[in-house]
Design an enzyme around this catalytic site. Structure first.
Site, PDB file in Angstrom:
ATOM      1  N   GLY A  51       2.386  17.232  14.739  1.00  0.00           N
ATOM      2  CA  GLY A  51       3.681  17.514  14.124  1.00  0.00           C
ATOM      3  C   GLY A  51       4.785  17.308  15.139  1.00  0.00           C
ATOM      4  N   CYS A  78      -3.060  16.989  18.633  1.00  0.00           N
ATOM      5  CA  CYS A  78      -1.699  16.984  19.180  1.00  0.00           C
ATOM      6  C   CYS A  78      -1.040  18.359  19.018  1.00  0.00           C
ATOM      7  CB  CYS A  78      -0.904  15.857  18.524  1.00  0.00           C
ATOM      8  SG  CYS A  78       0.589  15.465  19.431  1.00  0.00           S
ATOM      9  N   TYR A  79      -0.009  18.472  18.212  1.00  0.00           N
ATOM     10  CA  TYR A  79       0.615  19.792  18.028  1.00  0.00           C
ATOM     11  C   TYR A  79      -0.424  20.822  17.577  1.00  0.00           C
ATOM     12  CZ  TYR A  79       3.417  23.585  16.075  1.00  0.00           C
ATOM     13  OH  TYR A  79       3.928  24.826  15.782  1.00  0.00           O
ATOM     14  N   HIS A 165      -4.130  11.031  19.213  1.00  0.00           N
ATOM     15  CA  HIS A 165      -4.344  10.912  17.760  1.00  0.00           C
ATOM     16  C   HIS A 165      -5.581  10.075  17.449  1.00  0.00           C
ATOM     17  CE1 HIS A 165      -0.578  12.732  16.356  1.00  0.00           C
ATOM     18  NE2 HIS A 165      -0.097  12.301  17.512  1.00  0.00           N
ATOM     19  N   GLU A 167      -6.786   9.534  14.593  1.00  0.00           N
ATOM     20  CA  GLU A 167      -6.704   8.959  13.245  1.00  0.00           C
ATOM     21  C   GLU A 167      -6.036   7.593  13.198  1.00  0.00           C
ATOM     22  OE1 GLU A 167      -5.048  11.443  14.499  1.00  0.00           O
ATOM     23  OE2 GLU A 167      -3.026  11.675  13.682  1.00  0.00           O
ATOM     24  N   GLY A 220       1.439  -0.129 -17.665  1.00  0.00           N
ATOM     25  CA  GLY A 220       0.654  -1.320 -17.359  1.00  0.00           C
ATOM     26  C   GLY A 220       0.342  -1.415 -15.869  1.00  0.00           C
ATOM     27  N   GLY A 221       0.984  -0.573 -15.068  1.00  0.00           N
ATOM     28  CA  GLY A 221       0.676  -0.509 -13.646  1.00  0.00           C
ATOM     29  C   GLY A 221      -0.675   0.173 -13.457  1.00  0.00           C
ATOM     30  N   VAL A 222      -1.235   0.028 -12.247  1.00  0.00           N
ATOM     31  CA  VAL A 222      -2.597   0.534 -12.055  1.00  0.00           C
ATOM     32  C   VAL A 222      -2.650   2.070 -12.185  1.00  0.00           C
ATOM     33  CG1 VAL A 222      -2.413   0.453  -9.540  1.00  0.00           C
ATOM     34  CG2 VAL A 222      -4.646   0.441 -10.576  1.00  0.00           C
ATOM     35  N   ASP A 223      -1.622   2.775 -11.738  1.00  0.00           N
ATOM     36  CA  ASP A 223      -1.677   4.244 -11.770  1.00  0.00           C
ATOM     37  C   ASP A 223      -1.707   4.780 -13.199  1.00  0.00           C
ATOM     38  OD1 ASP A 223      -1.314   3.751  -9.129  1.00  0.00           O
ATOM     39  OD2 ASP A 223       0.765   4.456  -9.051  1.00  0.00           O
ATOM     40  N   SER A 224      -0.782   4.314 -14.036  1.00  0.00           N
ATOM     41  CA  SER A 224      -0.778   4.848 -15.401  1.00  0.00           C
ATOM     42  C   SER A 224      -1.987   4.341 -16.180  1.00  0.00           C
ATOM     43  CB  SER A 224       0.538   4.546 -16.115  1.00  0.00           C
ATOM     44  OG  SER A 224       0.656   3.192 -16.424  1.00  0.00           O
ATOM     45  N   SER A 225      -2.457   3.144 -15.877  1.00  0.00           N
ATOM     46  CA  SER A 225      -3.632   2.628 -16.593  1.00  0.00           C
ATOM     47  C   SER A 225      -4.881   3.451 -16.277  1.00  0.00           C
ATOM     48  CB  SER A 225      -3.894   1.171 -16.221  1.00  0.00           C
ATOM     49  OG  SER A 225      -2.797   0.378 -16.571  1.00  0.00           O
ATOM     50  N   LYS A 365      -3.771   5.275  -3.193  1.00  0.00           N
ATOM     51  CA  LYS A 365      -3.756   4.056  -4.024  1.00  0.00           C
ATOM     52  C   LYS A 365      -5.099   3.304  -4.006  1.00  0.00           C
ATOM     53  CE  LYS A 365      -0.769   1.309  -6.237  1.00  0.00           C
ATOM     54  NZ  LYS A 365       0.278   1.839  -7.126  1.00  0.00           N
TER      55      LYS A 365
END
Ligand code: XMP
Length: 509
Positions: A51, A78-79, A165, A167, A220-225, A365
Site C-alpha cells: 500500500g 511490502c506495507y 512484490h 506478484e 451483446g458484450g461478453v459480461d452481460s452475455s 475478465k
C-alpha cells in the site's frame, strides 16, 4: 480460500490473479474486516497487501492485530510486511531514500517460500520504509543490497514477509514463492475452476431469487452475455433479457445476437427497436459528451418502459466484474477508478427498486471468458472486441444522420471482415472505423469526386488504460483501403490512425 487484505496497493488485483491462476479461490477485503468475519470466512491463509502509506502516517490503514493470533498462515507484502513487523514488536524506519525498481534478492534460506528459487533472484521493490529490527521469533530469509531485511519468516507461527512484490512480472520467480506459500504453508486445495464456480453460483442464484422473475439488460458484450447464460441456467424461463437496439450498432449485430440467444440458447429475450427514438434525440448534436448523455438517458427510458411490462420482476441481473467492485469501494481507488467512471453508461435507474444479482462480481475478465466457454457461449461472443455503449454515435465525428450511420456501418463491416479473414480480430483489443466531418477530392474513373474520409483505428492493449496503435501489415491496410473505397459509396479516402494512448484515447470522441 485465501483472504487478501487490501492496504491499497496498485498491485492488489495482481495478487488475486496470481492466486487464482494457481487455482485457489481468493477474495480481497478492506482492512476494517473484523476478526469475526475472518473466522467465518475460514481462509486457509491471509495475504496482507502492499500500500502507498507509511505505518507512521496518522491515517495509515490497519487491520485488527488479533489476526496474528488466529493460527492462520499470513504473508505480508511490502506495507503488509511492515505492518506485521510493527504490530508484532519489530521496528520499521524511513529508509532515507525510496527504493524503487529492480533489485536482486540474496536468498539466505533456500527453503520454505524460497524453495526452488535460485540463490540470487531478481525482485521488484517499491518502498520508502524498511524493517530495521525483527520482532521476536522472526529470522531473515532474504536480503538485497539496500535492504538487509527484505524477506522474513516465523516458521512456527507460519508468518512470512516480503519487502518486495512477488506478484509482479518483474519478480520472475514470484509465482514460485506464492505457490510455496499457498500449497506448502497453507495447504490450499487446488479447486478453483470455472465449472466449480458455475455450479456454486447457479445454486446461490436459485437460493437468492426463489420464485421471482429476473430482468437483465443484454448488450451483446461478453459480461452481460455470460451473466445471462449463468442466470438462465439457474432459473430458466424466469429470466427475461431486454436488448435495446439503439440503431447505433455494428452491421447485423442485433440479428446475430438474436440468433444466438433466442434460437441456440433458448433464452427469453425482448428486442426493443428504438433506433428512431435515439436518432431523433441525437439530431443536430455534435458534442461528444452531449451525445453520451442523450444516449444514456434514452436508454434508461426505453429500458425502464420495457421492464415495467414484465410483471412481478424483483431482480435485475448485472454483469459487474471484480475490478469494478474493488475500485468503487476502495478508499485508495487509484487513478483507474476515475478514468473509467464515464464509461458505465449501462448503470440502470435506482428508482426501479429491483434487487441486484451480480454473479460475476468476484471474477476477472479472463475468468469471465473461461466461464463463458464452460457454459457453452459461442467463441464469437466470448472473444468479441469491446464495443462502447454509445456505439457508432461516438465514431461519427459531428452530427449523426441516417446517411452517415449507413456509410460508417458499411465501412466498419468491410474492415472487420478483412481483420477477421487475416487472423487479426483476436490479436487486436479493438479495430473500428471513424467517419470524419470532412470531404476531400478524389478521382474515380474519369470523374472527379468529392466524398467522405474515414479513419481506421486498430489498437493493442491489455486493459484499455494504455494502448498502442497496431502495426498492421501494409498489405492488409492496402486491402482494407481498396475494398472500402470500391465497395462503400460516398467514401474516397481512407487514413490510418497512428497514435497511441496516452496521449490520444482509443475512441475519437
Ligand atoms: P478511450 O477512448 O477512453 O476508451 O481510450 C477506453 C475504452 O472504453 C471504451 N469507451 C466506452 N465504453 N461507453 C462505453 O461503454 C463510453 O462512453 C465509452 N467511451 C469509450 C472504448 O471503446 C475503449 O474500449
Amino acid at each position: 480460500m485465501i483472504l487478501i487484505v487490501d492496504f491499497g496497493s496498485q498491485y492488489n488485483q495482481l495478487i488475486a490473479r496470481r492466486v487464482r491462476e494457481l487455482r485457489v479461490y481468493c477474495r480481497i477485503e478492506p482492512p476494517d474486516i473484523t476478526v469475526e468475519s475472518i473466522r467465518e470466512l475460514q481462509p486457509d491463509g491471509i495475504i496482507l497487501s502492499g500500500g502507498p502509506a507509511s505505518i507512521y502516517d496518522k491515517h495509515s490503514p490497519r487491520v485488527d492485530p488479533q489476526i496474528f493470533g488466529l493460527n492462520i498462515p499470513i504473508l505480508g507484502i511490502c506495507y503488509g510486511m511492515q505492518y506485521m513487523m510493527d504490530a508484532l514488536g519489530g521496528t520499521v524506519k524511513g529508509a532515507g531514500k525510496r527504493e524503487y525498481g529492480h533489485a536482486e534478492v540474496l536468498v539466505r534460506r533456500p527453503e520454505s517460500l524460497f524453495k526452488g528459487v535460485e540463490s540470487t533472484t531478481p525482485c521488484w521493490m517499491s518502498h520508502g520504509d524498511s524493517t530495521t529490527k525483527l520482532p521476536k521469533g522472526f529470522r531473515i530469509t532474504g536480503s538485497t543490497k539496500n535492504t538487509r531485511i527484505a524477506a522474513v519468516e516465523h516458521p512456527k507461527k507460519r508468518l512470512y514477509g516480503f519487502q518486495f512484490h512477488p506478484e509482479v512480472l518483474h519478480t520472475p520467480k514470484g509465482k514460485i514463492m506464492l505457490r510455496n506459500f499457498l500449497f506448502d504453508v497453507c495447504d490450499c486445495p487446488r479447486n478453483w475452476t470455472m465449472s466449480s464456480f458455475a455450479r456454486e453460483s447457479i445454486r446461490s442464484i436459485r437460493e437468492e431469487t426463489g420464485d421471482s422473475k429476473i430482468i437483465l439488460g443484454l448488450s451483446g458484450g461478453v459480461d452481460s452475455s455470460v451473466t445471462a447464460l449463468l442466470i438462465h441456467q439457474a432459473v430458466g424461463k424466469r429470466l427475461t433479457c431486454i436488448f435495446v437496439d439503439n440503431g447505433l450498432l455494428r452491421k447485423d449485430e442485433a440479428k446475430k445476437l438474436k440468433t444466438v440467444f433466442q434460437q441456440h440458447l433458448k433464452i427469453n429475450i425482448r428486442f426493443v427497436r428504438a433506433g428512431k427514438r435515439f436518432l431523433s434525440a441525437l439530431s443536430k448534436v455534435s458534442n461528444p459528451e452531449k451525445k453520451r448523455k442523450i444516449i444514456g438517458k434514452v436508454f434508461m427510458d426505453v429500458f425502464e418502459a420495457e421492464a415495467k411490462k414484465i410483471k412481478g420482476a424483483e431482480f435485475l441481473g448485472q454483469g459487474t466484474l471484480y475490478p469494478d467492485v474493488i475500485e468503487s469501494r476502495s478508499a485508495f481507488g487509484g487513478p483507474s477508478a476515475v478514468i473509467k467512471s464515464h464509461h458505465n453508461v449501462g448503470g440502470l435507474p435506482k428508482k426501479m427498486r429491483l434487487k441486484l444479482v451480480e454473479p460475476l462480481k468476484y471474477l476477472f475478465k479472463d475468468e469471465v471468458r473461461k466461464l463463458g466457454k464452460t457454459l457453452g457461449l459461442p467463441d464469437e461472443l466470448i472473444w468479441r472486441q469491446p464495443f462502447p455503449g454509445p456505439g457508432l454515435a461516438i465514431r461519427i465525428i459531428g452530427e449523426i444522420t441516417r446517411k452517415r450511420l449507413e456509410i460508417l456501418r458499411e465501412v466498419d463491416a468491410v474492415l472487420l471482415e478483412e481483420i477477421r479473414a487475416n487472423g487479426y480480430y483476436r490479436k487486436l483489443w479493438q479495430s473500428f472505423a471513424v467517419l470524419l466531418p470532412l470531404k476531400s477530392v478524389g478521382i474515380m474513373g474519369d470523374q472527379r469526386t468529392y466524398e467522405h474520409i474515414v479513419a481506421i483505428r486498430a489498437v493493442t492493449s491489455r486493459d484499455a488504460m494504455t494502448a498502442d496503435w497496431a502495426k498492421l501489415p501494409h498489405r492488409l491496410l492496402g486491402a482494407i483501403s481498396n475494398r472500402i473505397i470500391n465497395e462503400v459509396r460516398g467514401v474516397n479516402r481512407v487514413v490510418y490512425d497512428i497514435s497511441s494512448k496516452p496521449p490520444s484515447t482509443i475512441e475519437w470522441e
